[in-house]
Design a protein around this motif. Structure first.
Motif, PDB file in Angstrom:
ATOM      1  N   TYR A 278      27.278  35.986  49.926  1.00  0.00           N
ATOM      2  CA  TYR A 278      27.727  37.323  49.559  1.00  0.00           C
ATOM      3  C   TYR A 278      28.953  37.163  48.660  1.00  0.00           C
ATOM      4  O   TYR A 278      29.963  36.585  49.073  1.00  0.00           O
ATOM      5  N   PHE A 279      28.879  37.701  47.442  1.00  0.00           N
ATOM      6  CA  PHE A 279      29.887  37.439  46.421  1.00  0.00           C
ATOM      7  C   PHE A 279      30.936  38.536  46.364  1.00  0.00           C
ATOM      8  O   PHE A 279      30.624  39.731  46.349  1.00  0.00           O
ATOM      9  N   LYS A 280      32.192  38.110  46.266  1.00  0.00           N
ATOM     10  CA  LYS A 280      33.272  39.043  45.965  1.00  0.00           C
ATOM     11  C   LYS A 280      33.104  39.501  44.527  1.00  0.00           C
ATOM     12  O   LYS A 280      32.629  38.753  43.667  1.00  0.00           O
ATOM     13  N   ASN A 281      33.537  40.729  44.232  1.00  0.00           N
ATOM     14  CA  ASN A 281      33.373  41.270  42.884  1.00  0.00           C
ATOM     15  C   ASN A 281      34.407  42.354  42.630  1.00  0.00           C
ATOM     16  O   ASN A 281      35.135  42.757  43.546  1.00  0.00           O
ATOM     17  N   ASP A 282      34.472  42.834  41.399  1.00  0.00           N
ATOM     18  CA  ASP A 282      35.437  43.880  41.048  1.00  0.00           C
ATOM     19  C   ASP A 282      34.772  45.240  40.865  1.00  0.00           C
ATOM     20  O   ASP A 282      35.305  46.118  40.202  1.00  0.00           O
ATOM     21  N   MET A 283      33.591  45.410  41.468  1.00  0.00           N
ATOM     22  CA  MET A 283      32.867  46.672  41.342  1.00  0.00           C
ATOM     23  C   MET A 283      32.860  47.461  42.637  1.00  0.00           C
ATOM     24  O   MET A 283      32.769  48.681  42.629  1.00  0.00           O
ATOM     25  N   THR A 284      32.934  46.749  43.744  1.00  0.00           N
ATOM     26  CA  THR A 284      32.900  47.387  45.055  1.00  0.00           C
ATOM     27  C   THR A 284      33.579  46.476  46.066  1.00  0.00           C
ATOM     28  O   THR A 284      33.539  45.240  45.902  1.00  0.00           O
ATOM     29  N   GLU A 292      21.660  41.302  44.064  1.00  0.00           N
ATOM     30  CA  GLU A 292      22.260  42.631  44.025  1.00  0.00           C
ATOM     31  C   GLU A 292      23.364  42.755  42.975  1.00  0.00           C
ATOM     32  O   GLU A 292      23.665  43.861  42.515  1.00  0.00           O
ATOM     33  N   ILE A 293      23.954  41.640  42.589  1.00  0.00           N
ATOM     34  CA  ILE A 293      25.157  41.697  41.760  1.00  0.00           C
ATOM     35  C   ILE A 293      24.867  41.605  40.264  1.00  0.00           C
ATOM     36  O   ILE A 293      25.680  42.036  39.438  1.00  0.00           O
ATOM     37  N   LEU A 294      23.717  41.083  39.879  1.00  0.00           N
ATOM     38  CA  LEU A 294      23.453  40.811  38.473  1.00  0.00           C
ATOM     39  C   LEU A 294      23.442  42.072  37.611  1.00  0.00           C
ATOM     40  O   LEU A 294      24.125  42.151  36.580  1.00  0.00           O
ATOM     41  N   ASN A 320      34.941  34.217  42.674  1.00  0.00           N
ATOM     42  CA  ASN A 320      34.533  33.329  43.767  1.00  0.00           C
ATOM     43  C   ASN A 320      34.783  31.868  43.383  1.00  0.00           C
ATOM     44  O   ASN A 320      33.863  31.044  43.390  1.00  0.00           O
ATOM     45  N   PRO A 321      36.031  31.518  43.051  1.00  0.00           N
ATOM     46  CA  PRO A 321      36.302  30.161  42.547  1.00  0.00           C
ATOM     47  C   PRO A 321      36.021  29.068  43.565  1.00  0.00           C
ATOM     48  O   PRO A 321      35.737  27.924  43.186  1.00  0.00           O
ATOM     49  N   GLU A 322      36.092  29.419  44.849  1.00  0.00           N
ATOM     50  CA  GLU A 322      35.835  28.419  45.886  1.00  0.00           C
ATOM     51  C   GLU A 322      34.380  27.969  45.909  1.00  0.00           C
ATOM     52  O   GLU A 322      34.034  26.958  46.534  1.00  0.00           O
ATOM     53  N   SER A 323      33.515  28.684  45.195  1.00  0.00           N
ATOM     54  CA  SER A 323      32.082  28.395  45.222  1.00  0.00           C
ATOM     55  C   SER A 323      31.635  27.429  44.132  1.00  0.00           C
ATOM     56  O   SER A 323      30.460  27.060  44.092  1.00  0.00           O
TER      57      SER A 323
END
Length: 432
Positions: A278-284, A292-294, A320-323
């Motif tokens: 599950y990715f962190k993002n700046d949209m939600t 879901e994120i693309l 998500n730099p840790e990824s």
């Protein structure tokens, strides 16, 4: 009292053994039910997609699994793949994890997306992958329909049946947004973003652009998967080593990874982890999965991105730099590493491992050093002596390019190649 304890212990042991035997018989009976061995039909690569398998892959499925290891693929639902034996399922299953740790999957998966006039370039890349690699390779080739027959005709002639397999796939995007993805950057380029969703049964994958050339075994970059920590899902190289000539840090209008961004021309992926993350993002504030994120990312940034899917990957790994695992520049060596002066120190020391001829440098005279390497591998015939048919002619051509910045450091183009050839002959002399 001691006698009672011994009797109780004996009874308990008998009960456990009976239970284990009963479960073992249950597993065997399920596997032997009518039609049981064909119960798990192969899934197509994509729903409704037309999939072509090359002749190099004929007879591949399970040819050794039933013979060598009947239960390393056993699972808690007592269901066996159709090509796995059912003998001693329960007992052997207890050891499956230890076995898989000491006997990792020997097949490496490599994916490429080819459209337009990229047939020759793609085949040359595949040839370079085959020449030095040790473990078997499976190529996943996503191409326009009109290229499929040409790919099949060429690849079926490769003299490595059993060691090299391939599957051809059509170009496919989500139906509701296919037009937007097709016109993002170059035709078909964004197909790579959907590989984790299409190749659902592939655990790990090396994606490369068509203009990649391997100068050492694919096995060596594949080994980076074992270096991933528990949070890392993919590996790429920096876009630049020198920030003063960097594109992202000077011109980007969107978030990007690290100091100079990342280049997605060579991307190693643990796709199982990608599908689960599950990715962190700046949209939600809600974390989103890969599928879901693309589209939300594309809608938010489509007016600000220049390099299409690579920009979207930079945005994702910024949040998500840790990824991300970052590998050195010699694993993705591009003209920018030498046309402004040599700025990939690792390549100067060890040579180039993977050559990336972006900007069409294999097909014009702007960077004759890159073109010389491409032509040498393209013209090499499998089975010919690598020293006399590849290395020596290449070095002679490279010496003619010393009037260019990249030509001045031409020895970095053959340093690793020389070692790869020497290592290959050493393996052959030992019968490996």
């Amino acid at each position: 009292m001691r006698r009672f304890a011994r009797v109780a212990l004996l009874c308990l042991g008998c009960a456990v053994c009976s239970l284990l035997y009963g479960l073992s018989q249950l597993a065997l009976s399920l596997e032997q039910q009518p039609g049981g061995r064909d119960r798990q039909a192969r899934e197509p690569a994509t729903p409704g997609a037309r999939r072509q398998a090359g002749s190099a892959g004929r007879g591949e499925a399970g040819s050794g699994r039933c013979k060598n290891l009947s239960v390393s693929f056993w699972n808690s639902y007592w269901m066996l793949p159709s090509d796995v034996c059912g003998m001693n399922c329960f007992w052997e299953a207890a050891f499956r994890y230890d076995y898989m740790k000491t006997h990792p999957s020997e097949k490496m998966h490599l994916a490429v997306v080819a459209c337009g006039e990229r047939l020759e370039e793609t085949v040359t890349m595949l040839r370079s992958a085959i020449i030095f690699s040790i473990k078997p390779l499976h190529f996943h080739i996503f191409a326009e329909d009109q290229l499929h027959e040409s790919f099949k005709d060429i690849l079926d002639e490769f003299p490595y049946e059993g060691r090299v397999n391939y599957t051809l796939y059509p170009i496919t995007f989500p139906s509701e947004s296919a037009a937007e993805w097709k016109k993002l950057f170059k035709p078909c380029a964004s197909q790579r973003l959907f590989l984790p969703l299409i190749l659902k049964n592939v655990d790990s994958l090396l994606y490369v652009d068509t203009d990649i050339l391997f100068l050492r075994p694919v096995d060596d970059i594949w080994a980076f998967l074992r270096k991933f920590n528990s949070t890392q899902i993919a590996a790429m190289a920096p876009e630049h080593e020198e920030p003063r000539i960097g594109w992202y840090n000077r011109f980007a209008r969107h978030p990007y990874y690290g100091v100079t961004g990342i280049n997605s021309g060579v991307m190693l992926m643990n796709m199982t982890r990608i599908r689960r993350k599950y990715f962190k993002n700046d949209m939600t504030p809600v974390r989103l999965q890969w599928g879901e994120i693309l589209m939300p990312l594309l809608k938010k940034y489509k007016l600000n991105i220049t390099w299409g899917d690579q920009d979207l990957l930079n945005i994702m790994f910024f949040h998500n730099p840790e990824s991300l695992y970052v590998f050195p520049c010699q694993w993705n060596y591009r003209p920018d590493h030498c046309i402004y002066g040599s700025n990939c120190k690792a390549a100067e020391e060890e040579g180039i491992f993977i050559l990336h001829g972006n900007r069409g440098v294999y097909h014009d005279d702007k960077q004759p050093t890159f073109r010389a390497v491409y032509e040498a591998i393209k013209n090499y015939s499998f089975g010919d002596d690598l020293v006399h048919s590849l290395l020596q002619p290449l070095e002679q051509e490279l010496q003619k390019t010393t009037h260019t910045y990249c030509g001045r450091v031409y020895k970095v183009f053959i340093k690793q190649l020389t070692k790869s050839i020497r290592d290959l002959y050493a393996r052959r002399s030992k019968g490996r």
